[in-house]
Design a protein around this motif. Structure first.
Motif, PDB file in Angstrom:
ATOM      1  N   ILE A   1       0.828  -1.216   0.000  1.00 22.59           N
ATOM      2  CA  ILE A   1       0.000   0.000   0.000  1.00 22.59           C
ATOM      3  C   ILE A   1       0.863   1.268   0.000  1.00 22.59           C
ATOM      4  CG2 ILE A   1      -2.005  -1.080   1.088  1.00 22.59           C
ATOM      5  CD1 ILE A   1      -1.036   0.245   3.755  1.00 22.59           C
ATOM      6  N   GLY A   2       2.135   1.128  -0.309  1.00 18.99           N
ATOM      7  CA  GLY A   2       3.053   2.249  -0.200  1.00 18.99           C
ATOM      8  C   GLY A   2       3.144   3.153  -1.410  1.00 18.99           C
ATOM      9  N   THR A   3       2.570   2.745  -2.523  1.00 26.06           N
ATOM     10  CA  THR A   3       2.594   3.559  -3.736  1.00 26.06           C
ATOM     11  C   THR A   3       1.170   3.948  -4.118  1.00 26.06           C
ATOM     12  OG1 THR A   3       2.536   1.564  -5.128  1.00 26.06           O
ATOM     13  CG2 THR A   3       4.708   2.476  -4.593  1.00 26.06           C
ATOM     14  N   GLU A   4       1.041   4.958  -4.933  1.00 30.15           N
ATOM     15  CA  GLU A   4      -0.284   5.371  -5.387  1.00 30.15           C
ATOM     16  C   GLU A   4      -0.897   4.309  -6.290  1.00 30.15           C
ATOM     17  OE1 GLU A   4      -0.526   9.198  -7.192  1.00 30.15           O
ATOM     18  OE2 GLU A   4       0.688  10.167  -5.643  1.00 30.15           O
ATOM     19  N   SER A   5      -2.207   4.162  -6.221  1.00 29.22           N
ATOM     20  CA  SER A   5      -2.905   3.226  -7.100  1.00 29.22           C
ATOM     21  C   SER A   5      -3.037   3.825  -8.502  1.00 29.22           C
ATOM     22  CB  SER A   5      -4.300   2.933  -6.546  1.00 29.22           C
ATOM     23  OG  SER A   5      -5.168   4.033  -6.800  1.00 29.22           O
ATOM     24  N   LYS A   6      -3.607   3.085  -9.408  1.00 26.60           N
ATOM     25  CA  LYS A   6      -3.798   3.574 -10.780  1.00 26.60           C
ATOM     26  C   LYS A   6      -4.726   4.776 -10.845  1.00 26.60           C
ATOM     27  CE  LYS A   6      -6.626   1.756 -13.655  1.00 26.60           C
ATOM     28  NZ  LYS A   6      -7.257   0.881 -14.661  1.00 26.60           N
ATOM     29  N   TRP A   7      -5.519   4.980  -9.765  1.00 29.66           N
ATOM     30  CA  TRP A   7      -6.431   6.125  -9.716  1.00 29.66           C
ATOM     31  C   TRP A   7      -5.799   7.324  -9.011  1.00 29.66           C
ATOM     32  CZ3 TRP A   7      -7.869   1.198  -7.973  1.00 29.66           C
ATOM     33  CH2 TRP A   7      -8.667   0.466  -8.849  1.00 29.66           C
TER      34      TRP A   7
ATOM     35  N   THR B   1      -2.614  -1.167  -3.302  1.00 34.65           N
ATOM     36  CA  THR B   1      -2.577  -0.079  -4.277  1.00 34.65           C
ATOM     37  C   THR B   1      -1.605  -0.387  -5.410  1.00 34.65           C
ATOM     38  OG1 THR B   1      -0.809   1.080  -3.080  1.00 34.65           O
ATOM     39  CG2 THR B   1      -3.081   1.672  -2.513  1.00 34.65           C
ATOM     40  N   SER B   2      -0.930  -1.509  -5.327  1.00 34.21           N
ATOM     41  CA  SER B   2       0.163  -1.804  -6.259  1.00 34.21           C
ATOM     42  C   SER B   2      -0.321  -1.886  -7.707  1.00 34.21           C
ATOM     43  CB  SER B   2       0.837  -3.120  -5.866  1.00 34.21           C
ATOM     44  OG  SER B   2       1.931  -3.387  -6.709  1.00 34.21           O
ATOM     45  N   LYS B   3       0.337  -1.142  -8.575  1.00 34.68           N
ATOM     46  CA  LYS B   3       0.006  -1.172 -10.010  1.00 34.68           C
ATOM     47  C   LYS B   3       0.716  -2.387 -10.626  1.00 34.68           C
ATOM     48  CE  LYS B   3       1.533   3.082 -10.311  1.00 34.68           C
ATOM     49  NZ  LYS B   3       1.551   3.458  -8.863  1.00 34.68           N
ATOM     50  N   MET B   4       0.038  -3.503 -10.620  1.00 40.86           N
ATOM     51  CA  MET B   4       0.687  -4.763 -10.970  1.00 40.86           C
ATOM     52  C   MET B   4       1.072  -4.873 -12.443  1.00 40.86           C
ATOM     53  SD  MET B   4       1.201  -6.184  -8.130  1.00 40.86           S
ATOM     54  CE  MET B   4       1.816  -7.782  -8.691  1.00 40.86           C
ATOM     55  N   ASP B   5       0.596  -3.952 -13.261  1.00 44.62           N
ATOM     56  CA  ASP B   5       1.005  -3.958 -14.666  1.00 44.62           C
ATOM     57  C   ASP B   5       2.188  -3.022 -14.921  1.00 44.62           C
ATOM     58  OD1 ASP B   5      -0.403  -1.660 -14.132  1.00 44.62           O
ATOM     59  OD2 ASP B   5      -1.574  -1.683 -15.991  1.00 44.62           O
TER      60      ASP B   5
ATOM     61  N   LEU C   1       8.413   5.232  -1.591  1.00 42.44           N
ATOM     62  CA  LEU C   1       7.036   5.196  -1.103  1.00 42.44           C
ATOM     63  C   LEU C   1       6.468   6.591  -0.886  1.00 42.44           C
ATOM     64  CD1 LEU C   1       7.245   2.342   1.583  1.00 42.44           C
ATOM     65  CD2 LEU C   1       6.977   2.147  -0.903  1.00 42.44           C
ATOM     66  N   ASP C   2       5.152   6.682  -0.983  1.00 42.69           N
ATOM     67  CA  ASP C   2       4.428   7.903  -0.635  1.00 42.69           C
ATOM     68  C   ASP C   2       3.842   7.675   0.761  1.00 42.69           C
ATOM     69  OD1 ASP C   2       2.607   9.966  -0.273  1.00 42.69           O
ATOM     70  OD2 ASP C   2       1.934   9.973  -2.361  1.00 42.69           O
ATOM     71  N   LEU C   3       4.600   8.068   1.771  1.00 44.94           N
ATOM     72  CA  LEU C   3       4.211   7.762   3.152  1.00 44.94           C
ATOM     73  C   LEU C   3       3.037   8.601   3.637  1.00 44.94           C
ATOM     74  CD1 LEU C   3       7.788   7.268   4.568  1.00 44.94           C
ATOM     75  CD2 LEU C   3       6.084   5.492   4.162  1.00 44.94           C
ATOM     76  N   ASP C   4       2.845   9.758   3.037  1.00 47.52           N
ATOM     77  CA  ASP C   4       1.677  10.581   3.359  1.00 47.52           C
ATOM     78  C   ASP C   4       0.408   9.882   2.868  1.00 47.52           C
ATOM     79  OD1 ASP C   4       0.330  13.142   4.146  1.00 47.52           O
ATOM     80  OD2 ASP C   4      -0.114  13.196   2.011  1.00 47.52           O
ATOM     81  N   ASN C   5       0.427   9.442   1.639  1.00 51.32           N
ATOM     82  CA  ASN C   5      -0.721   8.726   1.079  1.00 51.32           C
ATOM     83  C   ASN C   5      -0.943   7.402   1.803  1.00 51.32           C
ATOM     84  OD1 ASN C   5      -2.809   8.437  -1.052  1.00 51.32           O
ATOM     85  ND2 ASN C   5      -1.528   6.740  -1.735  1.00 51.32           N
ATOM     86  N   MET C   6       0.142   6.725   2.152  1.00 53.97           N
ATOM     87  CA  MET C   6       0.048   5.451   2.871  1.00 53.97           C
ATOM     88  C   MET C   6      -0.638   5.641   4.221  1.00 53.97           C
ATOM     89  SD  MET C   6       3.158   2.858   3.764  1.00 53.97           S
ATOM     90  CE  MET C   6       3.180   1.962   5.317  1.00 53.97           C
TER      91      MET C   6
END
Length: 306
Positions: A190-196, A257-261, A276-281
């Motif tokens: 959950i450490g990176t932004e999702s595709k959205w 949130t992982s963008k698996m592609d 990582l985006d720790l604020d978003n996390m």
């Protein structure tokens, strides 16, 4: 006492209550994540000194929070044997107030890939995979302990052996009555932004129960969104620690949130805290806490998986 004075003290009481409500602090997220993904954990591979260090750290965090032990365990370690070698999950619980025999699980795996022998960077830090999820369950344990409102028993578990075949979740699922498990929130990457973008995550196996719909309902009016898994061809529902209990009918789903592609650091030496985006996390962990409230308090019970 005059009416104005009464109103003032009522207002003051509300302010104090609001101040006393626990919050999930970003500085705690940063502290835990940074420790778990540090080089001294040596990549947290199963059967290594690195994973022993990670286990000791998580156990100490559970001890500071003052979680109870699981079942008849004498400490937070659920020990078992894999390929004739010792391994352990880490488990702590908050006993439910009115429904102690109904369980809600928050889980993540704390193992990763270890180290390589040569090169400038030798450590698979696994900051996103899955120090991020493990950080979340520690932060949630602290939050729910301080909130002290759970009607159902909450189980916090850090699994080992996910990267080599799901051995920790397998052992755990064989040693718990699955009929008592109301829901499982498995948290993975959950450490990176999702595709959205920010303030969003997805739930694997969304269509298999109404777990996801319940979480969406509880987040209504917020700026956060839970979405169905956008990568169905990746079969993510079957590739994390939720799968073992889901196979037994438990509404057990993974939040990610992982963008698996297009996740450049997945299973790479570059999976470090700096990516990582720790604020978003932190906002994701807060949203998981909010979205789970009606399940924890007994108001909602997700449908079983067939």
């Amino acid at each position: 006492m005059e009416k104005g004075s009464v109103l003032f003290f009522l207002f003051l009481g509300l302010v104090i209550q609001a101040q006393e409500k626990p919050i999930i602090q970003q500085q705690e997220i940063v502290r835990i994540e940074t420790e778990l993904a540090s080089d001294k954990m040596q990549g947290r591979a199963i059967f290594t000194m690195g994973i022993d260090s990670a286990s000791a750290f998580i156990e100490n965090e559970f001890k500071k929070i003052n979680l109870s032990y699981f079942k008849d365990l004498k400490n937070y370690r659920q020990e078992f044997v894999v390929k004739r070698k010792p391994a352990n999950n880490i488990i702590g619980i908050l006993l439910g107030k009115s429904r102690p025999e109904e369980f809600v699980i928050f889980s993540a795996h704390y193992d990763h890939l270890g180290v390589v022998k040569s090169g400038e960077d030798k450590v698979y830090n696994g900051a996103n995979d899955d120090a991020s999820g493990t950080t979340a369950i520690i932060a949630l344990a602290k939050y729910f302990k301080e909130l002290n409102q759970n009607e159902r028993t909450i189980i916090f578990v850090a699994f080992t052996g996910e990267e080599v075949g799901g051995f920790g979740s397998k052992f755990f699922s064989e040693n718990i009555d699955s009929n008592k498990v109301v829901a499982m929130f498995n948290i993975e990457m959950i450490g990176t932004e999702s595709k959205w973008g920010k303030n969003s995550a997805y739930i694997t196996g969304f269509e298999k129960s109404d777990f996801g719909e319940t979480l969406q309902k509880n987040l209504k009016g917020s700026n956060f969104n839970f979405n169905p898994d956008p990568y169905p061809s990746e079969q993510l529902f079957y590739r994390s620690d939720n799968a073992r209990l889901a196979a037994l009918g438990v509404p057990a789903h993974t939040i990610s949130t992982s963008k698996m592609d297009s996740e450049p650091n997945y299973h790479q030496l570059s999976d470090e805290v700096s990516t990582l985006d720790l604020d978003n996390m932190t906002e994701i962990v807060k949203s998981i806490a909010i979205s789970s409230q009606t399940i924890i308090n007994g108001q909602d019970t997700p449908t079983r998986i067939k």
